[in-house]
Design an enzyme around this catalytic site. Structure first.
Site, PDB file in Angstrom:
ATOM      1  N   ALA A  85      30.200  42.223  47.620  1.00 25.70           N
ATOM      2  CA  ALA A  85      30.300  41.270  46.560  1.00 25.70           C
ATOM      3  C   ALA A  85      30.649  41.454  45.165  1.00 25.70           C
ATOM      4  CB  ALA A  85      29.464  40.261  46.992  1.00 25.70           C
ATOM      5  N   SER A 129      35.555  51.167  41.877  1.00 26.04           N
ATOM      6  CA  SER A 129      37.064  50.877  41.827  1.00 26.04           C
ATOM      7  C   SER A 129      37.725  51.989  40.835  1.00 26.04           C
ATOM      8  CB  SER A 129      37.039  49.382  40.945  1.00 26.04           C
ATOM      9  OG  SER A 129      38.368  49.277  40.541  1.00 26.04           O
ATOM     10  N   GLU A 131      39.595  50.950  38.650  1.00 26.65           N
ATOM     11  CA  GLU A 131      39.579  50.221  37.342  1.00 26.65           C
ATOM     12  C   GLU A 131      38.304  51.068  36.639  1.00 26.65           C
ATOM     13  OE1 GLU A 131      41.443  47.622  35.869  1.00 26.65           O
ATOM     14  OE2 GLU A 131      42.698  48.381  37.256  1.00 26.65           O
ATOM     15  N   TYR A 153      35.725  43.623  33.901  1.00 24.97           N
ATOM     16  CA  TYR A 153      35.364  43.918  35.368  1.00 24.97           C
ATOM     17  C   TYR A 153      35.282  45.402  35.567  1.00 24.97           C
ATOM     18  CZ  TYR A 153      36.810  45.251  40.161  1.00 24.97           C
ATOM     19  OH  TYR A 153      36.754  45.775  41.592  1.00 24.97           O
ATOM     20  N   ASN A 182      43.591  50.235  44.960  1.00 25.87           N
ATOM     21  CA  ASN A 182      44.044  48.854  45.240  1.00 25.87           C
ATOM     22  C   ASN A 182      44.200  48.820  46.593  1.00 25.87           C
ATOM     23  OD1 ASN A 182      44.734  49.271  42.163  1.00 25.87           O
ATOM     24  ND2 ASN A 182      45.483  47.409  42.568  1.00 25.87           N
ATOM     25  N   LYS A 196      51.009  37.701  45.565  1.00 24.94           N
ATOM     26  CA  LYS A 196      51.463  36.927  44.956  1.00 24.94           C
ATOM     27  C   LYS A 196      53.085  37.012  45.013  1.00 24.94           C
ATOM     28  CE  LYS A 196      52.262  35.215  40.163  1.00 24.94           C
ATOM     29  NZ  LYS A 196      51.601  35.204  38.733  1.00 24.94           N
ATOM     30  N   GLY A 215      53.747  39.113  35.157  1.00 23.51           N
ATOM     31  CA  GLY A 215      53.360  39.737  33.950  1.00 23.51           C
ATOM     32  C   GLY A 215      54.088  41.312  33.770  1.00 23.51           C
ATOM     33  N   PRO A 283      45.065  41.548  27.990  1.00 21.03           N
ATOM     34  CA  PRO A 283      44.930  42.041  26.675  1.00 21.03           C
ATOM     35  C   PRO A 283      44.788  43.567  26.642  1.00 21.03           C
ATOM     36  CG  PRO A 283      43.399  40.306  27.362  1.00 21.03           C
ATOM     37  CD  PRO A 283      44.089  40.436  28.486  1.00 21.03           C
ATOM     38  N   ALA A 284      44.150  44.287  27.839  1.00 26.53           N
ATOM     39  CA  ALA A 284      44.412  45.614  27.659  1.00 26.53           C
ATOM     40  C   ALA A 284      44.703  45.932  28.988  1.00 26.53           C
ATOM     41  CB  ALA A 284      42.894  46.192  27.473  1.00 26.53           C
TER      42      ALA A 284
HETATM   43  N1  GDD Z   1      47.479  39.476  39.443  1.00 24.33           N
HETATM   44  C1  GDD Z   1      48.685  39.811  38.753  1.00 24.33           C
HETATM   45  N2  GDD Z   1      49.489  38.923  38.914  1.00 24.33           N
HETATM   46  N3  GDD Z   1      48.972  40.923  38.505  1.00 24.33           N
HETATM   47  C2  GDD Z   1      50.077  41.216  38.073  1.00 24.33           C
HETATM   48  C3  GDD Z   1      50.980  40.286  37.637  1.00 24.33           C
HETATM   49  C4  GDD Z   1      50.708  38.917  38.133  1.00 24.33           C
HETATM   50  O1  GDD Z   1      51.341  37.938  37.953  1.00 24.33           O
HETATM   51  N4  GDD Z   1      52.101  40.768  36.833  1.00 24.33           N
HETATM   52  C5  GDD Z   1      51.716  41.967  36.853  1.00 24.33           C
HETATM   53  N5  GDD Z   1      50.658  42.452  37.353  1.00 24.33           N
HETATM   54  C6  GDD Z   1      50.074  43.620  37.367  1.00 24.33           C
HETATM   55  C7  GDD Z   1      48.763  43.732  36.525  1.00 24.33           C
HETATM   56  O2  GDD Z   1      48.804  43.639  35.177  1.00 24.33           O
HETATM   57  C8  GDD Z   1      47.919  45.088  37.182  1.00 24.33           C
HETATM   58  O3  GDD Z   1      48.728  45.993  36.346  1.00 24.33           O
HETATM   59  C9  GDD Z   1      48.752  45.014  38.619  1.00 24.33           C
HETATM   60  O4  GDD Z   1      49.785  43.873  38.454  1.00 24.33           O
HETATM   61  C10 GDD Z   1      47.904  44.781  39.622  1.00 24.33           C
HETATM   62  O5  GDD Z   1      47.114  43.564  39.664  1.00 24.33           O
HETATM   63  P1  GDD Z   1      46.288  43.011  40.540  1.00 24.33           P
HETATM   64  O6  GDD Z   1      46.958  42.859  41.763  1.00 24.33           O
HETATM   65  O7  GDD Z   1      45.435  41.791  39.916  1.00 24.33           O
HETATM   66  O8  GDD Z   1      45.089  44.129  40.886  1.00 24.33           O
HETATM   67  P2  GDD Z   1      44.306  45.037  39.868  1.00 24.33           P
HETATM   68  O9  GDD Z   1      44.828  46.418  39.619  1.00 24.33           O
HETATM   69  O10 GDD Z   1      43.913  44.529  38.460  1.00 24.33           O
HETATM   70  O11 GDD Z   1      42.713  44.954  40.696  1.00 24.33           O
HETATM   71  C11 GDD Z   1      42.616  45.399  41.944  1.00 24.33           C
HETATM   72  O12 GDD Z   1      42.495  46.668  42.292  1.00 24.33           O
HETATM   73  C12 GDD Z   1      41.307  47.351  41.880  1.00 24.33           C
HETATM   74  C13 GDD Z   1      41.139  48.721  42.099  1.00 24.33           C
HETATM   75  O13 GDD Z   1      42.133  49.310  41.428  1.00 24.33           O
HETATM   76  C14 GDD Z   1      41.503  44.442  42.349  1.00 24.33           C
HETATM   77  O14 GDD Z   1      41.569  44.548  43.723  1.00 24.33           O
HETATM   78  C15 GDD Z   1      40.042  44.890  41.767  1.00 24.33           C
HETATM   79  O15 GDD Z   1      39.000  44.249  42.258  1.00 24.33           O
HETATM   80  C16 GDD Z   1      40.116  46.581  42.324  1.00 24.33           C
HETATM   81  O16 GDD Z   1      38.800  46.980  41.911  1.00 24.33           O
END
Ligand code: GDD
Length: 332
Positions: A85, A129, A131, A153, A182, A196, A215, A283-284
């Site tokens: 969680a 993670s 991250e 996070y 991821n 998405k 993004g 932002p970062a």
């Molecule tokens: N969500 C999202 N939405 N991400 C975007 C978008 C958008 O429209 N456009 C670009 N991105 C980029 C984010 O800036 C990031 O670099 C990448 O896509 C992945 O974003 P997420 O899918 O939101 O996952 P995350 O990498 O930030 O985090 C996930 O993985 C981690 C492990 O590395 C999450 O599952 C975390 O909980 C996990 O710890």
């Protein structure tokens, strides 16, 4: 022999659902902690557990309440605890740093403290993670790479990781952390970039949407399948000694490549539909994550054999099924 008892926090999430299925297959008695609201609205909150719900024991408690966790752990007396969680959406952690830090750090601390008091023999898994590496100083990263988190996070996960290590060293708890990259699946939440993209590609194909705002298209991630990653979590708790392990595919791909692939599965060119929205940049940003899972392969015997293309295809196919079904459902 008595059944082994497992307790999962975050059981309603993607990883919790795959972990439940894995543990049930292995003959465990599986308990999960859920929020009260999930029990009141199961269609909305428990859909990922639909196939196994009748075999689970769910307890309502909150990661924000030490007393509620104490009550559940005292009654369940788990042999293994998978602490999954968290507030896990990195973007949201910029909007509400305080609640992300509170929920993720205190929640982990509460679970560890209760286990130490009531079930010191229980084996504990912490969902760390990639991250935590953030602006990593090397590619690929391994268990020795320095942490440089870039969000509340990431910071909360470093704190949880250190708490886990300290409960292991100070109190002898069998406590392990996975440093998971991821991991995605057809059960992924729609706020994460993989889902998405696959859901928008499908909706655009079916005429249900016109464009996909994203993004940073150049961010690179090491994307694997959640169903395979929960096996690594389980393997960590079967070791004679606890430890910390990177779990990753060892490959990275950009968000742009992901979009290109998902749209091409439905016969579209992503560049005709994807727009860049400056408001979706973080932002970062964490530019590149790629893990080296050699230790997990060597010590745990964990293997990852799926391709990135297989993962994207499975997600697109599931979205095609869902949106076609929705489109043909009679209006109510
Ligand atoms: N969500 C999202 N939405 N991400 C975007 C978008 C958008 O429209 N456009 C670009 N991105 C980029 C984010 O800036 C990031 O670099 C990448 O896509 C992945 O974003 P997420 O899918 O939101 O996952 P995350 O990498 O930030 O985090 C996930 O993985 C981690 C492990 O590395 C999450 O599952 C975390 O909980 C996990 O710890």
């Amino acid at each position: 022999m008595a059944k082994r008892v497992a307790l999962i926090t975050g059981i309603t999430g993607q990883d919790g659902s795959y972990m439940s299925e894995l543990l049930l297959e292995k003959g465990y008695s599986v308990h999960g902690i859920v929020r009260r609201v999930a029990l009141e609205d199961p269609d909305h909150h428990l859909w990922r557990l639909r196939n196994v719900l009748k075999d689970l024991v769910l307890h309502s408690a909150s990661l924000e309440s030490f007393a509620s966790l104490h009550r559940v752990i005292r009654s369940v007396k788990p042999d293994e605890c998978y602490h999954l969680a968290a507030q896990s959406f990195v973007s949201y952690s910029f909007e509400d740093e305080f609640s992300t830090l509170n929920a993720n750090i205190n929640g982990t601390h509460y679970v560890l403290a209760v286990l130490h008091d009531l079930a010191p023999q229980c084996r504990f898994y912490f969902a760390g993670s990639s991250e935590m590496f953030g602006r990593a100083e090397e590619v690929p990263q391994n268990e020795k790479t320095r942490f440089h988190p870039r969000s509340a996070y990431g910071i909360s996960k470093v704190a949880g990781f250190e708490l886990t290590r300290n409960y292991r060293e100070a109190y002898g708890l069998h406590a392990s952390s996975g440093i998971l990259y991821n991991h995605e699946s057809p059960r992924r939440g729609y706020e994460f970039v993989t889902r998405k993209i696959t859901s928008h590609a499908v909706r655009i194909k079916l005429g249900l949407a016109r464009e996909l705002p994203l993004g940073n298209l150049e961010a690179k991630r090491d994307w694997g399948h959640a169903r395979e990653y929960v096996k690594a979590m389980w393997l960590m708790l079967q070791q004679p000694v606890p430890g910390d392990y990177v779990v990753a595919t060892g490959e990275n791909h950009s968000v742009r490549e992901l979009a290109e692939m998902a749209f091409s599965y439905v016969g579209l060119d992503y560049s005709d539909y994807v727009t860049v929205d400056a408001g979706l940049f973080r932002p970062a940003e964490v530019d590149v994550l790629q893990g080296d899972a050699s230790l997990a392969r060597r010590v745990l015997g964990w293997k990852y054999e799926l391709s990135f293309a297989d993962l994207v295809r499975e997600m697109v196919e599931e979205d095609l099924r869902i949106y076609r079904e929705r489109r043909s459902a009679p209006a109510t």
